[in-house]
Design a protein around this motif. Structure first.
Motif, PDB file in Angstrom:
ATOM      1  N   THR A  65       0.890  -1.077   0.033  1.00  0.00           N
ATOM      2  CA  THR A  65      -0.134  -0.043   0.083  1.00  0.00           C
ATOM      3  C   THR A  65       0.989   1.260  -0.030  1.00  0.00           C
ATOM      4  O   THR A  65       1.985   0.911   0.043  1.00  0.00           O
ATOM      5  CB  THR A  65      -0.904   0.107   1.204  1.00  0.00           C
ATOM      6  N   ASN A  66       0.353   2.494   0.133  1.00  0.00           N
ATOM      7  CA  ASN A  66       1.033   3.642   0.287  1.00  0.00           C
ATOM      8  C   ASN A  66       1.509   3.910   1.749  1.00  0.00           C
ATOM      9  O   ASN A  66       0.876   3.547   2.840  1.00  0.00           O
ATOM     10  CB  ASN A  66       0.339   4.867  -0.031  1.00  0.00           C
ATOM     11  N   GLU A  67       2.867   4.479   1.849  1.00  0.00           N
ATOM     12  CA  GLU A  67       3.252   4.578   3.235  1.00  0.00           C
ATOM     13  C   GLU A  67       2.255   5.719   3.875  1.00  0.00           C
ATOM     14  O   GLU A  67       2.121   5.535   5.201  1.00  0.00           O
ATOM     15  CB  GLU A  67       4.531   5.373   3.063  1.00  0.00           C
ATOM     16  N   HIS A  68       1.818   6.590   3.150  1.00  0.00           N
ATOM     17  CA  HIS A  68       0.952   7.743   3.739  1.00  0.00           C
ATOM     18  C   HIS A  68      -0.369   7.104   4.194  1.00  0.00           C
ATOM     19  O   HIS A  68      -1.117   7.695   5.078  1.00  0.00           O
ATOM     20  CB  HIS A  68       0.560   8.999   2.712  1.00  0.00           C
ATOM     21  N   VAL A  69      -0.699   5.767   3.756  1.00  0.00           N
ATOM     22  CA  VAL A  69      -2.245   5.474   4.301  1.00  0.00           C
ATOM     23  C   VAL A  69      -1.945   4.624   5.729  1.00  0.00           C
ATOM     24  O   VAL A  69      -2.685   4.807   6.602  1.00  0.00           O
ATOM     25  CB  VAL A  69      -2.558   4.115   3.225  1.00  0.00           C
ATOM     26  N   VAL A  70      -0.739   4.255   5.958  1.00  0.00           N
ATOM     27  CA  VAL A  70      -0.436   3.715   7.245  1.00  0.00           C
ATOM     28  C   VAL A  70       0.529   4.457   8.113  1.00  0.00           C
ATOM     29  O   VAL A  70       0.836   3.989   9.097  1.00  0.00           O
ATOM     30  CB  VAL A  70       0.339   2.288   7.101  1.00  0.00           C
ATOM     31  N   ARG A  71       0.679   5.730   7.881  1.00  0.00           N
ATOM     32  CA  ARG A  71       1.995   6.605   8.748  1.00  0.00           C
ATOM     33  C   ARG A  71       1.597   6.556  10.046  1.00  0.00           C
ATOM     34  O   ARG A  71       2.482   6.482  10.912  1.00  0.00           O
ATOM     35  CB  ARG A  71       1.902   7.797   7.825  1.00  0.00           C
ATOM     36  N   ASP A  72       0.172   6.750  10.465  1.00  0.00           N
ATOM     37  CA  ASP A  72       0.164   6.913  11.707  1.00  0.00           C
ATOM     38  C   ASP A  72      -0.538   5.803  12.545  1.00  0.00           C
ATOM     39  O   ASP A  72      -1.306   5.801  13.765  1.00  0.00           O
ATOM     40  CB  ASP A  72      -0.861   8.345  12.071  1.00  0.00           C
ATOM     41  N   ALA A  73      -0.226   4.615  11.930  1.00  0.00           N
ATOM     42  CA  ALA A  73      -1.011   3.462  12.394  1.00  0.00           C
ATOM     43  C   ALA A  73      -0.436   3.049  13.915  1.00  0.00           C
ATOM     44  O   ALA A  73       0.755   3.202  13.947  1.00  0.00           O
ATOM     45  CB  ALA A  73      -0.608   2.324  11.637  1.00  0.00           C
ATOM     46  N   ARG A  74      -1.535   2.792  14.508  1.00  0.00           N
ATOM     47  CA  ARG A  74      -1.282   2.037  15.904  1.00  0.00           C
ATOM     48  C   ARG A  74      -1.738   0.895  15.990  1.00  0.00           C
ATOM     49  O   ARG A  74      -2.881   0.546  15.956  1.00  0.00           O
ATOM     50  CB  ARG A  74      -1.892   3.178  17.057  1.00  0.00           C
ATOM     51  N   GLY A  75      -0.758  -0.270  16.016  1.00  0.00           N
ATOM     52  CA  GLY A  75      -1.354  -1.579  16.197  1.00  0.00           C
ATOM     53  C   GLY A  75      -1.484  -2.384  14.920  1.00  0.00           C
ATOM     54  O   GLY A  75      -0.973  -1.452  13.707  1.00  0.00           O
ATOM     55  N   GLU A  76      -2.439  -3.113  14.837  1.00  0.00           N
ATOM     56  CA  GLU A  76      -2.571  -3.946  13.520  1.00  0.00           C
ATOM     57  C   GLU A  76      -3.541  -3.366  12.708  1.00  0.00           C
ATOM     58  O   GLU A  76      -4.339  -2.429  12.973  1.00  0.00           O
ATOM     59  CB  GLU A  76      -2.864  -5.395  14.025  1.00  0.00           C
ATOM     60  N   ILE A  77      -3.432  -3.660  11.219  1.00  0.00           N
ATOM     61  CA  ILE A  77      -4.071  -3.099  10.335  1.00  0.00           C
ATOM     62  C   ILE A  77      -5.029  -4.127   9.949  1.00  0.00           C
ATOM     63  O   ILE A  77      -4.765  -5.536   9.747  1.00  0.00           O
ATOM     64  CB  ILE A  77      -3.090  -2.496   9.111  1.00  0.00           C
ATOM     65  N   THR A  78      -6.010  -3.756   9.774  1.00  0.00           N
ATOM     66  CA  THR A  78      -7.384  -4.800   9.178  1.00  0.00           C
ATOM     67  C   THR A  78      -7.378  -4.904   7.763  1.00  0.00           C
ATOM     68  O   THR A  78      -7.650  -3.710   7.007  1.00  0.00           O
ATOM     69  CB  THR A  78      -8.676  -4.314   9.915  1.00  0.00           C
ATOM     70  N   LEU A  79      -7.138  -5.716   6.966  1.00  0.00           N
ATOM     71  CA  LEU A  79      -7.332  -5.961   5.653  1.00  0.00           C
ATOM     72  C   LEU A  79      -8.409  -6.742   5.367  1.00  0.00           C
ATOM     73  O   LEU A  79      -8.805  -7.626   5.903  1.00  0.00           O
ATOM     74  CB  LEU A  79      -5.872  -6.774   5.114  1.00  0.00           C
ATOM     75  N   VAL A  80      -9.256  -6.375   4.397  1.00  0.00           N
ATOM     76  CA  VAL A  80     -10.506  -7.321   4.103  1.00  0.00           C
ATOM     77  C   VAL A  80     -10.310  -7.381   2.396  1.00  0.00           C
ATOM     78  O   VAL A  80     -10.571  -6.632   1.681  1.00  0.00           O
ATOM     79  CB  VAL A  80     -11.769  -6.401   4.520  1.00  0.00           C
ATOM     80  N   LEU A  81     -10.561  -8.961   2.248  1.00  0.00           N
ATOM     81  CA  LEU A  81     -10.534  -9.393   0.836  1.00  0.00           C
ATOM     82  C   LEU A  81     -12.095  -9.787   0.470  1.00  0.00           C
ATOM     83  O   LEU A  81     -12.705 -10.174   1.220  1.00  0.00           O
ATOM     84  CB  LEU A  81      -9.750 -10.371   0.719  1.00  0.00           C
ATOM     85  N   ASN A  82     -12.454  -9.338  -0.707  1.00  0.00           N
ATOM     86  CA  ASN A  82     -13.871  -9.760  -1.175  1.00  0.00           C
ATOM     87  C   ASN A  82     -14.881  -9.365  -0.238  1.00  0.00           C
ATOM     88  O   ASN A  82     -15.672  -9.908   0.262  1.00  0.00           O
ATOM     89  CB  ASN A  82     -13.898 -11.308  -1.099  1.00  0.00           C
ATOM     90  N   PRO A  83     -14.796  -7.956   0.223  1.00  0.00           N
ATOM     91  CA  PRO A  83     -15.834  -7.399   1.250  1.00  0.00           C
ATOM     92  C   PRO A  83     -17.230  -7.528   0.684  1.00  0.00           C
ATOM     93  O   PRO A  83     -17.493  -7.179  -0.596  1.00  0.00           O
ATOM     94  CB  PRO A  83     -15.538  -5.971   1.498  1.00  0.00           C
ATOM     95  N   THR A  84     -18.023  -7.620   1.511  1.00  0.00           N
ATOM     96  CA  THR A  84     -19.667  -7.825   1.338  1.00  0.00           C
ATOM     97  C   THR A  84     -19.848  -9.295   0.523  1.00  0.00           C
ATOM     98  O   THR A  84     -21.278  -9.509   0.292  1.00  0.00           O
ATOM     99  CB  THR A  84     -20.137  -6.619   0.393  1.00  0.00           C
ATOM    100  N   LEU A  85     -19.163 -10.077   0.072  1.00  0.00           N
ATOM    101  CA  LEU A  85     -19.259 -11.252  -0.610  1.00  0.00           C
ATOM    102  C   LEU A  85     -19.227 -12.480   0.436  1.00  0.00           C
ATOM    103  O   LEU A  85     -18.607 -12.164   1.849  1.00  0.00           O
ATOM    104  CB  LEU A  85     -18.382 -11.703  -1.567  1.00  0.00           C
ATOM    105  N   ALA A  86     -19.711 -13.734   0.027  1.00  0.00           N
ATOM    106  CA  ALA A  86     -19.691 -14.731   0.819  1.00  0.00           C
ATOM    107  C   ALA A  86     -18.099 -15.238   1.180  1.00  0.00           C
ATOM    108  O   ALA A  86     -17.994 -15.759   2.084  1.00  0.00           O
ATOM    109  CB  ALA A  86     -20.593 -16.015   0.392  1.00  0.00           C
ATOM    110  N   THR A  87     -17.389 -15.051   0.188  1.00  0.00           N
ATOM    111  CA  THR A  87     -15.868 -15.229   0.386  1.00  0.00           C
ATOM    112  C   THR A  87     -15.095 -14.181   1.088  1.00  0.00           C
ATOM    113  O   THR A  87     -13.927 -14.480   0.791  1.00  0.00           O
ATOM    114  CB  THR A  87     -15.404 -15.587  -0.906  1.00  0.00           C
ATOM    115  N   GLN A  88     -15.607 -13.188   1.674  1.00  0.00           N
ATOM    116  CA  GLN A  88     -14.911 -12.051   2.606  1.00  0.00           C
ATOM    117  C   GLN A  88     -14.158 -12.834   3.474  1.00  0.00           C
ATOM    118  O   GLN A  88     -14.313 -13.774   4.368  1.00  0.00           O
ATOM    119  CB  GLN A  88     -15.901 -11.283   3.315  1.00  0.00           C
ATOM    120  N   GLN A  89     -12.949 -12.208   3.681  1.00  0.00           N
ATOM    121  CA  GLN A  89     -11.799 -12.720   4.435  1.00  0.00           C
ATOM    122  C   GLN A  89     -11.356 -11.193   5.338  1.00  0.00           C
ATOM    123  O   GLN A  89     -11.279 -10.437   4.806  1.00  0.00           O
ATOM    124  CB  GLN A  89     -10.479 -13.332   3.980  1.00  0.00           C
ATOM    125  N   VAL A  90     -11.491 -11.581   6.628  1.00  0.00           N
ATOM    126  CA  VAL A  90     -10.941 -10.176   7.358  1.00  0.00           C
ATOM    127  C   VAL A  90      -9.594 -10.757   8.145  1.00  0.00           C
ATOM    128  O   VAL A  90      -9.389 -11.795   8.791  1.00  0.00           O
ATOM    129  CB  VAL A  90     -12.008  -9.883   8.323  1.00  0.00           C
TER     130      VAL A  90
END
Length: 462
Positions: A65-90
Motif C-alpha cells: 500500500t502507500n506509506e501515507h495510508v499507514v503512516r500513523d498506524a497504531r497496532g495491527e491493520i485490518t485487511l478485508v478481501l472480497n468485502p460484502t461477498l460470501a468469500t469475505q476474509q478479514v
C-alpha cells in the motif's frame, strides 16, 4: 492536488503485486483483469486513523500500500478481501517496512496461505494511451450499503495519459481512470493483468491521477534489511586487517541476491575504500584495515607567550625533545613551564616532574583550525600538551542490484582503548585562536508548491 486517501470513514489506495500462478498464454479480457484485480485488492482499515487500499503480492500474506495510508498506524491493520461477498476474509496485518520518500509500505499477514495475488509487470513497455485497470475503495466506508459493513471493491478502466520522468527515470504514471480519495495504495494493471503502478495521488474531479511506477515498487520490495555492527579495534591496530560481518536478509520470497560491499571512510579525508563482501551461511564478511596506514601521532598544543592570558591552540607532529639531557617525546608530556634558569616539565602520567633545559623546540608549523601558522615554540612561556584524537572511521555496508543501490547501513568503528581525558590549557582564561571560516549555505530544501486540490493529505484527511 490531493492524495487518494480517506479519513476515518474515508480512505485510499490501490497498488499491484506479484502473483503466484502464471497467467495464461492468451491475453485476458478486461473483465478477467478486473476479476483478478478485485480478488487480490483489500480494504485497509487503519485504527484511529482511517482507511485505504492494499493489494496482495504473494499468497503467503504480503500486501503493498502507500506509506501515507499507514503512516500513523497504531497496532495491527485490518485487511478485508472480497468485502460484502460470501468469500469475505478479514485479516490482521503488521507494517514490516515503510518508505516515506517512495510512499510505499509492505504489510504482512502472519499464518496466511493461498491468498489471491497479483503479478508485478514491467515499466519498460508502458506507453501513452495504453489501456489500464485500477482497483480500490474510493471514499472508504461512505459507499458501504450498511454502516456495519465494509464497502465493495470498485474496478475502473482508463488509459495512460502521460509519463513523467526525472533524471532519465520514470517517476510517475498519469492515468485518466476515475479515482478518488480512498484509492491510494491500490493497483494499476496493464492489459496482461499485471501491476504496472500503485495509485498515489491526483486532481479531484478532473481525471488526472498519478501512480508510482512498478520499477520503484520492485526496488522497494527487493531492498534487503541489513544488520551491521563494526568490530571494536585498538588504536594501535587501526591499520591492521579485521573482519567485518553483516547480516543481509530479504523480506520478500525469491528476491534477487544483492551485491554487498563494505565502504570505509575516515573523518577529514575524501578517500572512500570499497571492499566486496562474500556471503556464507547468511552472513556477509569482508576483511579490511579500518585505516589505510598507521595513524600518525598528532599532538595538540596550547602555547602561551609572555604573561598575557591569550594562547594559540593547534596540532603538530610528535617530536623527541631533550629535557635535562634525557630524550622525551612531546606526546609523553603534559605541560612545559619555560624558565631561563630551569624549565619544568610535567609528564603525561600527571605525577612525574623533570627540571632542566628543554632542547629541540624551535620554529614549528602548527595547524590552527585548518590554517598553517609558523610559530617559534621555544619563545613560549608555557605549553599545554595532549595527544590529538585519531580521525573517526565510519564503516558502511551497501547492498546493490544491477549496480543500483537498494539499502545501506553505516556505523562508526569503535576504539577499545579510548583516548585519555582531555586536559585543557594550564590557564583557564586562555583564548583559543581558530581560523576564520567563510559563511555559506549548508542546507538545501526541495519543496513542492501544491494546489489546494492536490490529494496530499495522509490517512485521516478529508
Amino acid at each position: 492536488m490531493l492524495r487518494l486517501v480517506t479519513g476515518v470513514g474515508l480512505l485510499a489506495g490501490m497498488v499491484l503485486s506479484p502473483a503466484s500462478a502464471a497467467w495464461g498464454a492468451d491475453k485476458p479480457t478486461k473483465v478477467e483483469i478486473g476479476k483478478r484485480g478485485k480478488a487480490a485488492t483489500a480494504f485497509a482499515e487503519v485504527p484511529q486513523v482511517g482507511s485505504g487500499t492494499a493489494f496482495c503480492i504473494h499468497p503467503s500474506g504480503l500486501f503493498v500500500t502507500n506509506e501515507h495510508v499507514v503512516r500513523d498506524a497504531r497496532g495491527e491493520i485490518t485487511l478485508v478481501l472480497n468485502p460484502t461477498l460470501a468469500t469475505q476474509q478479514v485479516l490482521k496485518a503488521k507494517v514490516v517496512r515503510a518508505d516515506k520518500n517512495a510512499d510505499l509500505a509492505l504489510l504482512r499477514v502472519e499464518g496466511a496461505k493461498d491468498l489471491p495475488s497479483l503479478q508485478l509487470g514491467s515499466a519498460d513497455g508502458i506507453a501513452e494511451l495504453a489501456d489500464v485497470v485500477a482497483c480500490g475503495f474510493p471514499l472508504g466506508k461512505i459507499l458501504a450499503t450498511d454502516k456495519k459493513e465494509y464497502p465493495a471493491v470498485s474496478v475502473n478502466a482508463g488509459s495512460v495519459t502521460a509519463l513523467r520522468h526525472k533524471g532519465g527515470e520514470l517517476q510517475l504514471i498519469q492515468v485518466d481512470v476515475a479515482l478518488n480519495r480512498g484509492n491510494s495504495g491500490g493497483p494499476v494493471l496493464d492489459d496482461n493483468g499485471k501491476v504496472i503502478g500503485v495509485v498515489v495521488s491526483g486532481f479531484e474531479g478532473r481525471n488526472i491521477n498519478e501512480a508510482i511506477p512498478v520499477n520503484h515498487l520492485n526496488r522497494f520490495l527487493n531492498a534487503p534489511d541489513i544488520a551491521f555492527v563494526p568490530p571494536a579495534v585498538k588504536t594501535a591496530e587501526l591499520d591492521k586487517p579485521v573482519e567485518f560481518k553483516a547480516q543481509v536478509a530479504s523480506l520478500v520470497p525469491n528476491a534477487p541476491e544483492p551485491d554487498v560491499v563494505l565502504i570505509l571512510r575516515t573523518a577529514g579525508s575524501s578517500e572512500a575504500r570499497e571492499y566486496p563482501m562474500k556471503a556464507q551461511n547468511g552472513v556477509w564478511t569482508a576483511t579490511a584495515a579500518p585505516l589505510s596506514k598507521a595513524p600518525g601521532t598528532r599532538i595538540e598544543v596550547s602555547a602561551r607567550f609572555g604573561t598575557g592570558p591569550g594562547a594559540v591552540t593547534g596540532t603538530i607532529n610528535d617530536v623527541v625533545l631533550k629535557v635535562a639531557g634525557k630524550p622525551v617525546r612531546l606526546s609523553g608530556m603534559r605541560r612545559i613551564e619555560f624558565n631561563a634558569l630551569k624549565s619544568k616539565v610535567l609528564l603525561a602520567d600527571d605525577r612525574t616532574t623533570l627540571e632542566g633545559d628543554v632542547v629541540g623546540l624551535g620554529p614549528t608549523e602548527i595547524d590552527v583550525g585548518g590554517q598553517k601558522v609558523r610559530l617559534d615554540l621555544s619563545k613560549a612561556s608555557q605549553l599545554a600538551i595532549q595527544t590529538a584524537e585519531v580521525g573517526a572511521v565510519t564503516a558502511v555496508v551497501v547492498a546493490r542490484i544491477g549496480g543500483k543501490e537498494l539499502a545501506r547501513v553505516e556505523a562508526p568503528v569503535s576504539v577499545r582503548d579510548p583516548a585519555q581525558a582531555r586536559v585543557g590549557p594550564a590557564d583557564p582564561s586562555s583564548v583559543v585562536i581558530t581560523a576564520p571560516r567563510c559563511p555559506g549555505t549548508r542546507s538545501s530544501r526541495n519543496c513542492r508548491t501544491c494546489s489546494p486540490m492536490w490529494w496530499s493529505v495522509g490517512a485521516g484527511g478529508t
